[in-house]
Design an enzyme around this catalytic site. Structure first.
Site, PDB file in Angstrom:
ATOM      1  N   HIS A 241       0.867  -1.182   0.000  1.00 20.30           N
ATOM      2  CA  HIS A 241       0.000   0.000   0.000  1.00 20.30           C
ATOM      3  C   HIS A 241       0.901   1.229   0.000  1.00 20.30           C
ATOM      4  O   HIS A 241       1.856   1.291   0.781  1.00 20.30           O
ATOM      5  CB  HIS A 241      -0.902   0.005   1.243  1.00 20.30           C
ATOM      6  CG  HIS A 241      -2.071   0.930   1.097  1.00 20.30           C
ATOM      7  ND1 HIS A 241      -1.932   2.298   1.062  1.00 20.30           N
ATOM      8  CD2 HIS A 241      -3.395   0.687   0.960  1.00 20.30           C
ATOM      9  CE1 HIS A 241      -3.127   2.853   0.913  1.00 20.30           C
ATOM     10  NE2 HIS A 241      -4.035   1.893   0.845  1.00 20.30           N
ATOM     11  N   ARG A 288      -2.231   1.126  -7.506  1.00 19.31           N
ATOM     12  CA  ARG A 288      -1.327   1.080  -6.363  1.00 19.31           C
ATOM     13  C   ARG A 288       0.108   0.709  -6.654  1.00 19.31           C
ATOM     14  O   ARG A 288       1.030   1.233  -6.058  1.00 19.31           O
ATOM     15  CB  ARG A 288      -1.828   0.000  -5.413  1.00 19.31           C
ATOM     16  CG  ARG A 288      -2.666   0.585  -4.395  1.00 19.31           C
ATOM     17  CD  ARG A 288      -3.060  -0.421  -3.425  1.00 19.31           C
ATOM     18  NE  ARG A 288      -4.281   0.142  -2.905  1.00 19.31           N
ATOM     19  CZ  ARG A 288      -5.089  -0.467  -2.099  1.00 19.31           C
ATOM     20  NH1 ARG A 288      -4.816  -1.688  -1.724  1.00 19.31           N
ATOM     21  NH2 ARG A 288      -6.152   0.128  -1.669  1.00 19.31           N
ATOM     22  N   HIS A 349       0.839  -5.088   2.183  1.00 16.93           N
ATOM     23  CA  HIS A 349      -0.584  -4.874   2.473  1.00 16.93           C
ATOM     24  C   HIS A 349      -1.465  -6.059   2.108  1.00 16.93           C
ATOM     25  O   HIS A 349      -2.372  -6.417   2.859  1.00 16.93           O
ATOM     26  CB  HIS A 349      -1.021  -3.633   1.690  1.00 16.93           C
ATOM     27  CG  HIS A 349      -2.433  -3.204   1.925  1.00 16.93           C
ATOM     28  ND1 HIS A 349      -2.890  -2.786   3.150  1.00 16.93           N
ATOM     29  CD2 HIS A 349      -3.494  -3.114   1.071  1.00 16.93           C
ATOM     30  CE1 HIS A 349      -4.170  -2.454   3.045  1.00 16.93           C
ATOM     31  NE2 HIS A 349      -4.563  -2.660   1.801  1.00 16.93           N
ATOM     32  N   ARG A 384      -4.172  -6.139  -7.390  1.00 15.72           N
ATOM     33  CA  ARG A 384      -5.575  -5.986  -6.973  1.00 15.72           C
ATOM     34  C   ARG A 384      -6.028  -4.535  -7.062  1.00 15.72           C
ATOM     35  O   ARG A 384      -5.343  -3.625  -6.607  1.00 15.72           O
ATOM     36  CB  ARG A 384      -5.731  -6.452  -5.522  1.00 15.72           C
ATOM     37  CG  ARG A 384      -7.121  -6.233  -4.970  1.00 15.72           C
ATOM     38  CD  ARG A 384      -7.176  -6.650  -3.529  1.00 15.72           C
ATOM     39  NE  ARG A 384      -6.349  -5.809  -2.719  1.00 15.72           N
ATOM     40  CZ  ARG A 384      -6.808  -4.957  -1.797  1.00 15.72           C
ATOM     41  NH1 ARG A 384      -8.097  -4.852  -1.577  1.00 15.72           N
ATOM     42  NH2 ARG A 384      -5.981  -4.232  -1.097  1.00 15.72           N
TER      43      ARG A 384
HETATM   44  P1  FAD Z   1      -9.070 -11.972   7.777  1.00 15.95           P
HETATM   45  O1  FAD Z   1     -10.094 -10.944   7.942  1.00 15.95           O
HETATM   46  O2  FAD Z   1      -7.656 -11.544   7.890  1.00 15.95           O
HETATM   47  O3  FAD Z   1      -9.313 -13.119   8.845  1.00 15.95           O
HETATM   48  C1  FAD Z   1      -8.361 -14.139   9.010  1.00 15.95           C
HETATM   49  C2  FAD Z   1      -8.809 -15.020  10.152  1.00 15.95           C
HETATM   50  O4  FAD Z   1      -8.087 -16.233  10.114  1.00 15.95           O
HETATM   51  C3  FAD Z   1      -8.588 -14.449  11.536  1.00 15.95           C
HETATM   52  O5  FAD Z   1      -9.726 -14.745  12.307  1.00 15.95           O
HETATM   53  C4  FAD Z   1      -7.409 -15.235  12.072  1.00 15.95           C
HETATM   54  O6  FAD Z   1      -7.412 -15.401  13.479  1.00 15.95           O
HETATM   55  C5  FAD Z   1      -7.678 -16.567  11.420  1.00 15.95           C
HETATM   56  N1  FAD Z   1      -6.509 -17.433  11.312  1.00 15.95           N
HETATM   57  C6  FAD Z   1      -5.405 -17.265  10.563  1.00 15.95           C
HETATM   58  N2  FAD Z   1      -4.572 -18.301  10.724  1.00 15.95           N
HETATM   59  C7  FAD Z   1      -5.161 -19.137  11.594  1.00 15.95           C
HETATM   60  C8  FAD Z   1      -4.789 -20.373  12.183  1.00 15.95           C
HETATM   61  N3  FAD Z   1      -3.626 -20.970  11.899  1.00 15.95           N
HETATM   62  N4  FAD Z   1      -5.639 -20.949  13.059  1.00 15.95           N
HETATM   63  C9  FAD Z   1      -6.811 -20.363  13.391  1.00 15.95           C
HETATM   64  N5  FAD Z   1      -7.209 -19.195  12.872  1.00 15.95           N
HETATM   65  C10 FAD Z   1      -6.396 -18.591  11.986  1.00 15.95           C
HETATM   66  N6  FAD Z   1      -9.907  -4.608   1.413  1.00 15.95           N
HETATM   67  C11 FAD Z   1     -10.936  -3.984   0.808  1.00 15.95           C
HETATM   68  O7  FAD Z   1     -11.622  -4.570  -0.040  1.00 15.95           O
HETATM   69  N7  FAD Z   1     -11.267  -2.706   1.163  1.00 15.95           N
HETATM   70  C12 FAD Z   1     -10.566  -1.997   2.093  1.00 15.95           C
HETATM   71  O8  FAD Z   1     -10.902  -0.869   2.391  1.00 15.95           O
HETATM   72  C13 FAD Z   1      -9.455  -2.623   2.708  1.00 15.95           C
HETATM   73  N8  FAD Z   1      -8.712  -1.943   3.616  1.00 15.95           N
HETATM   74  C14 FAD Z   1      -7.713  -2.607   4.269  1.00 15.95           C
HETATM   75  C15 FAD Z   1      -7.008  -1.934   5.265  1.00 15.95           C
HETATM   76  C16 FAD Z   1      -6.048  -2.598   6.000  1.00 15.95           C
HETATM   77  C17 FAD Z   1      -5.292  -1.882   7.074  1.00 15.95           C
HETATM   78  C18 FAD Z   1      -5.781  -3.965   5.724  1.00 15.95           C
HETATM   79  C19 FAD Z   1      -4.762  -4.711   6.524  1.00 15.95           C
HETATM   80  C20 FAD Z   1      -6.453  -4.626   4.717  1.00 15.95           C
HETATM   81  C21 FAD Z   1      -7.424  -3.953   3.977  1.00 15.95           C
HETATM   82  N9  FAD Z   1      -8.131  -4.594   2.963  1.00 15.95           N
HETATM   83  C22 FAD Z   1      -9.171  -3.961   2.351  1.00 15.95           C
HETATM   84  C23 FAD Z   1      -7.921  -6.021   2.696  1.00 15.95           C
HETATM   85  C24 FAD Z   1      -9.004  -6.816   3.398  1.00 15.95           C
HETATM   86  O9  FAD Z   1      -9.263  -6.255   4.654  1.00 15.95           O
HETATM   87  C25 FAD Z   1      -8.611  -8.267   3.580  1.00 15.95           C
HETATM   88  O10 FAD Z   1      -8.147  -8.792   2.377  1.00 15.95           O
HETATM   89  C26 FAD Z   1      -9.803  -9.083   4.026  1.00 15.95           C
HETATM   90  O11 FAD Z   1     -10.388  -8.490   5.151  1.00 15.95           O
HETATM   91  C27 FAD Z   1      -9.387 -10.502   4.336  1.00 15.95           C
HETATM   92  O12 FAD Z   1     -10.474 -11.166   4.919  1.00 15.95           O
HETATM   93  P2  FAD Z   1     -10.348 -12.691   5.274  1.00 15.95           P
HETATM   94  O13 FAD Z   1     -11.659 -13.103   5.812  1.00 15.95           O
HETATM   95  O14 FAD Z   1      -9.797 -13.415   4.124  1.00 15.95           O
HETATM   96  O15 FAD Z   1      -9.214 -12.741   6.409  1.00 15.95           O
HETATM   97  C1  SIN Z   2      -7.554   1.610   1.632  1.00 16.42           C
HETATM   98  O1  SIN Z   2      -8.482   2.022   2.301  1.00 16.42           O
HETATM   99  O2  SIN Z   2      -6.732   2.317   1.060  1.00 16.42           O
HETATM  100  C2  SIN Z   2      -7.391   0.149   1.503  1.00 16.42           C
HETATM  101  C3  SIN Z   2      -8.266  -0.305   0.444  1.00 16.42           C
HETATM  102  C4  SIN Z   2      -7.879  -1.682   0.033  1.00 16.42           C
HETATM  103  O3  SIN Z   2      -6.849  -2.199   0.450  1.00 16.42           O
HETATM  104  O4  SIN Z   2      -8.625  -2.238  -0.762  1.00 16.42           O
END
Ligand code: FAD
Ligand code: SIN
Length: 523
Positions: A241, A288, A349, A384
């Protein structure tokens, strides 16, 4: 301890919880989370979630923007699926109680971010992810078929080779029966048997020194599938990011949302000059990878540690209203963003690749699905588009849920799986070995496998990591399983996959930029 469920879900972010809510009508569900249910990348998301909502936006435009960002490597079917199913999944989120900001006329207040040709980002102030996570947790906790196991760490998926059960030519002849899970409260490894398992373990940011991701993002799901001999792809495409807050003592790095550039924020050198137009005609709203590389180049050429993001020319009230959390955060560090520029740097990121899945969310291992950031669906290609990941997680969790529900009647729990055996192992005497190796992995990845790569840097990274791999495997074999050693092992596996795939790609494309393979723009 042995437990048995119809559906096992590893991960409590948007992918895991939305899947759990969908399958829970059809059977028993276990949701496993390695810390607290709310500690996820999802909860940190700021900018929002993309979906075509109103004219003049259209599915075609969203598809086109996604393909352009993906630099020729997107799977058109995956892109079309996500874009077309997005509005329905947004409605589902609203039904689960998520709130998105609206304007005075009652329409959703849509933001625009880099690479998007239209305003199509639904958001809740600048803490969209926290709001989505809140609503999902509320629903999950009130569902009688879902049991949540916090502080439970998945060590490995349970798999066996299974003669002749391959359903698709690209899939492996391997079957998944659940996972071995470390109960962190009592140190025991429990056998969670399930008819189907979903990996929703999120990202890999913690493999790098500087990241916007919370500490949980250690790539566990990707590493587990790699060890189980499933297919992993596109790992070279790690998104940095462009604008994390420059604050050396803070980990994870605090994100300054891209929506701020959509709102009119301007990137400036420390001397106040704008510079993005010199790199791309889209200026600060270029995709990005281009913005992050431009900043990286500025910092290296000028020997400086940060550039500025400037919103001081915008209306102060409006800035505070749109970005209340960023305003508060910066103020706590003595920066009033309505009057002063924000120091920013790029940070690791998002992982575009991961566990290969098809359009139904199926991995290459039978009865094992993956969704969310740990999955590689083909949506992102080489880069992405901002805010496309939350919506991807919803759409593919939904696809996986539909397929898992359909398969349920033909699936059984395998009672012949042995329990975990750790006889002859003991706790490592020197935890410092693990702590130090962990730091080394992060240094190797950040110094040699970051925004700008080269053959020599990648080779060096590979050799250095190999030493750590050998040492860690030896330690792991002799040790009682702990989360710390598993994290180290997983990060090494993930680092290895990123380096291996980066070395294999003999070109610069999207997020993978190698100075030994210049792009047309470099000439
Ligand atoms: P996560 O939400 O990361 O959840 C992972 C889960 O897996 C957690 O509960 C963790 O405990 C569990 N886990 C992992 N390993 C294990 C294990 N070995 N055993 C048990 N549990 C485990 N995306 C957008 O589309 N829009 C945005 O505005 C945006 N902003 C972002 C801002 C930030 C600061 C960040 C970091 C990311 C952002 N993203 C954004 C990306 C997006 O948030 C993530 O890609 C998305 O939330 C991932 O969701 P997920 O359900 O795949 O994983
Ligand atoms: C952001 O708010 O800039 C993050 C958005 C994203 O990672 O998709």
């Amino acid at each position: 301890m042995r437990r048995e469920f119809d559906f096992l879900v590893i991960g409590s972010g948007i992918a895991g919880l939305s899947y759990a809510l969908k399958v829970a009508k059809y059977g028993s569900v276990a949701v496993v989370s390695k810390t607290e249910i709310k500690e996820t990348n999802t909860a940190y998301a700021q900018g929002g979630i993309s979906s075509v909502m109103y004219e003049p936006d259209s599915f075609d435009k969203h598809v086109k923007d996604t393909l352009i960002a993906g630099d020729g490597l997107c799977d058109i079917e995956a892109v079309t699926k996500v874009v077309k199913e997005a509005p329905e999944q947004i409605q589902q989120l609203l039904n689960w109680g998520t709130n998105f900001d609206k304007d005075e006329s009652g329409r959703f207040d849509l933001h625009r971010e880099g690479g998007h040709s239209e305003h199509r980002i639904l958001h809740h102030k600048d803490n969209t992810g926290e709001e989505i996570q809140r609503a999902l947790i509320h629903e999950v906790k009130n569902h009688s078929s879902i049991q949540v196991y916090e502080n439970h760490f998945a060590v490995d998926v349970i798999t066996q080779h299974h003669l002749g059960k391959v359903t698709e030519p690209w899939m492996r002849d391997i079957e998944c029966y659940g996972a071995y899970i470390l109960n962190k409260d009592n140190g025991q490894i429990e056998t969670f048997l399930a008819k189907t398992t979903l990996l929703a373990t999120g990202g890999i940011g913690s493999v790098y020194q500087t990241t916007t991701n919370p500490l949980i993002a250690t790539g566990d799901g990707v590493a587990m599938v790699f060890r189980a001999k499933g297919i992993i792809e596109n790992m070279e495409f790690v998104q940095f990011h462009p604008t994390a807050l420059y604050n050396l003592s803070e980990r994870p790095s605090f994100l300054i949302t891209e929506a701020m550039r959509g709102y009119g924020g301007i990137l400036r050198r420390q001397n106040g000059q704008e510079f993005m137009e010199e790199y791309d005609e889209r200026g600060c709203l270029a995709p990005r990878d281009i913005v992050a590389r431009a900043i990286d180049n500025e910092l290296k050429n000028r020997g400086e540690e940060y550039v500025y993001l400037d919103v001081t020319h915008k209306d102060a009230e409006e800035t505070m209203q749109h970005f209340p959390n960023i305003y508060k955060k910066c103020l706590s560090l003595g920066i009033d963003i309505t009057k002063e520029m924000i120091p920013v740097v790029p940070a690791a990121h998002y992982l575009c690749g991961g566990i290969k899945v098809d359009l139904k969310g199926r991995s290459s291992i039978n009865n094992l699905y993956a969704a969310g950031e740990c999955a590689s669906t083909g949506l992102h290609g080489a880069n992405r588009l901002a805010s496309n990941s939350l919506i991807e997680a919803l759409v593919f969790s939904n696809a996986a849920a539909e397929d898992a529900i359909e398969k349920l009647k033909d699936s059984v729990c395998n009672q012949h799986i042995p329990d975990w055996n750790d006889e002859g192992t003991s706790h490592p005497e020197e935890m410092i070995l693990i702590t130090q190796s962990n730091k080394e992995v992060q240094q190797i990845m950040s110094k040699y496998v970051g925004i700008v790569r080269s053959k020599i840097r990648l080779n060096r990274a590979y050799d250095r990591l190999e030493v750590l791999y050998r040492e860690t495997e030896a330690l792991y074999q002799d040790s009682k399983v702990s989360e710390k050693i598993c994290h180290l092992r997983n990060k090494i596996n993930v680092g290895y996959l990123i380096i291996k795939m980066a070395r294999k790609r003999k070109e610069s494309r999207g997020l993978h930029y190698n100075i030994d393979y210049p792009t047309k723009l470099d000439h």
